[in-house]
Scaffold this motif. Structure first.
Motif, short mmCIF file in Angstrom:
data_model
loop_
_atom_site.label_atom_id
_atom_site.label_comp_id
_atom_site.label_asym_id
_atom_site.label_seq_id
_atom_site.Cartn_x
_atom_site.Cartn_y
_atom_site.Cartn_z
N PRO A 148 -9.70 -21.86 5.50
CA PRO A 148 -10.81 -22.00 4.57
C PRO A 148 -10.34 -21.93 3.11
O PRO A 148 -9.46 -21.14 2.78
CB PRO A 148 -11.73 -20.82 4.87
CG PRO A 148 -11.17 -20.14 6.06
CD PRO A 148 -9.84 -20.70 6.36
N ILE A 149 -10.95 -22.75 2.29
CA ILE A 149 -10.65 -22.75 0.86
C ILE A 149 -11.73 -21.91 0.18
O ILE A 149 -12.93 -22.20 0.30
CB ILE A 149 -10.62 -24.19 0.30
CG1 ILE A 149 -9.48 -24.94 0.98
CG2 ILE A 149 -10.48 -24.17 -1.22
CD1 ILE A 149 -9.45 -26.42 0.69
N PRO A 150 -11.32 -20.83 -0.50
CA PRO A 150 -12.31 -19.95 -1.12
C PRO A 150 -13.06 -20.64 -2.25
O PRO A 150 -12.53 -21.51 -2.94
CB PRO A 150 -11.47 -18.78 -1.67
CG PRO A 150 -10.06 -19.15 -1.52
CD PRO A 150 -9.97 -20.41 -0.71
N ASP A 151 -14.31 -20.23 -2.43
CA ASP A 151 -15.09 -20.71 -3.56
C ASP A 151 -14.57 -20.06 -4.84
O ASP A 151 -14.06 -18.95 -4.81
CB ASP A 151 -16.58 -20.35 -3.38
CG ASP A 151 -17.18 -21.06 -2.20
OD1 ASP A 151 -16.72 -22.16 -1.85
OD2 ASP A 151 -18.12 -20.49 -1.59
N GLU A 152 -14.77 -20.75 -5.95
CA GLU A 152 -14.31 -20.18 -7.23
C GLU A 152 -15.17 -19.06 -7.67
O GLU A 152 -16.28 -18.91 -7.58
CB GLU A 152 -14.28 -21.27 -8.30
CG GLU A 152 -13.13 -22.23 -8.06
CD GLU A 152 -12.90 -23.12 -9.23
OE1 GLU A 152 -12.55 -22.62 -10.31
OE2 GLU A 152 -13.11 -24.33 -9.06
N ARG A 166 -4.87 -26.03 2.83
CA ARG A 166 -5.23 -27.34 3.38
C ARG A 166 -4.32 -27.73 4.54
O ARG A 166 -4.79 -28.22 5.57
CB ARG A 166 -5.15 -28.40 2.28
CG ARG A 166 -6.30 -28.33 1.32
CD ARG A 166 -6.20 -29.40 0.27
NE ARG A 166 -7.38 -29.38 -0.59
CZ ARG A 166 -7.39 -29.81 -1.83
NH1 ARG A 166 -6.29 -30.31 -2.38
NH2 ARG A 166 -8.49 -29.77 -2.53
#
Length: 119
Positions: A115-119, A110
């Motif tokens: 990018p924040i990876p998907d679970e 953040r």
């Protein structure tokens, strides 16, 4: 070289984003385990990990404490954005043979707009 001295040099190389110098600080069969990541094994793989990470984000390590006990050094750190972490380094014959790091990957992603990876 005492573990503390090696970690002081490690911090300097890290802050210079010098992945080649960092790689030279590890033994050929070193293990680097950053808790939020997969284990990286071998000097060249560790050097490559640093190269990739430095290409993704500007990272700075501000030393809060370095503790030494025998062959071990413990680094408590923060960065300018407020992230904090801790690293444990096992040093044998002036080389890092094992490193384990604890830090919050979600906060890191953040803070750097990654990018924040998907679970």
């Amino acid at each position: 070289m005492r573990p503390r001295e090696l970690i002081e040099k490690w911090v300097e190389a890290f802050n210079n984003a010098d992945f080649d110098e960092l790689g030279e600080m590890y033994s050929e069969d070193a293990v680097n385990y950053q808790v939020p990541e997969e284990t990286v094994e071998g000097k060249e793989a560790i050097r490559k990990m640093f190269e990739e990470e430095f290409s993704r984000a500007e990272m700075v390590c501000i030393v809060e404490n370095i503790f030494e006990d025998g062959e071990w050094a413990i680094l408590e750190w923060k960065d300018p954005l407020g992230l904090r972490g801790c690293g444990f380094f096992h040093v044998v014959d002036d080389k890092i043979v094992f490193q384990r790091g604890y830090w919050d990957k979600l906060s890191f992603l953040r803070q750097h707009g990654l990018p924040i990876p998907d679970e």
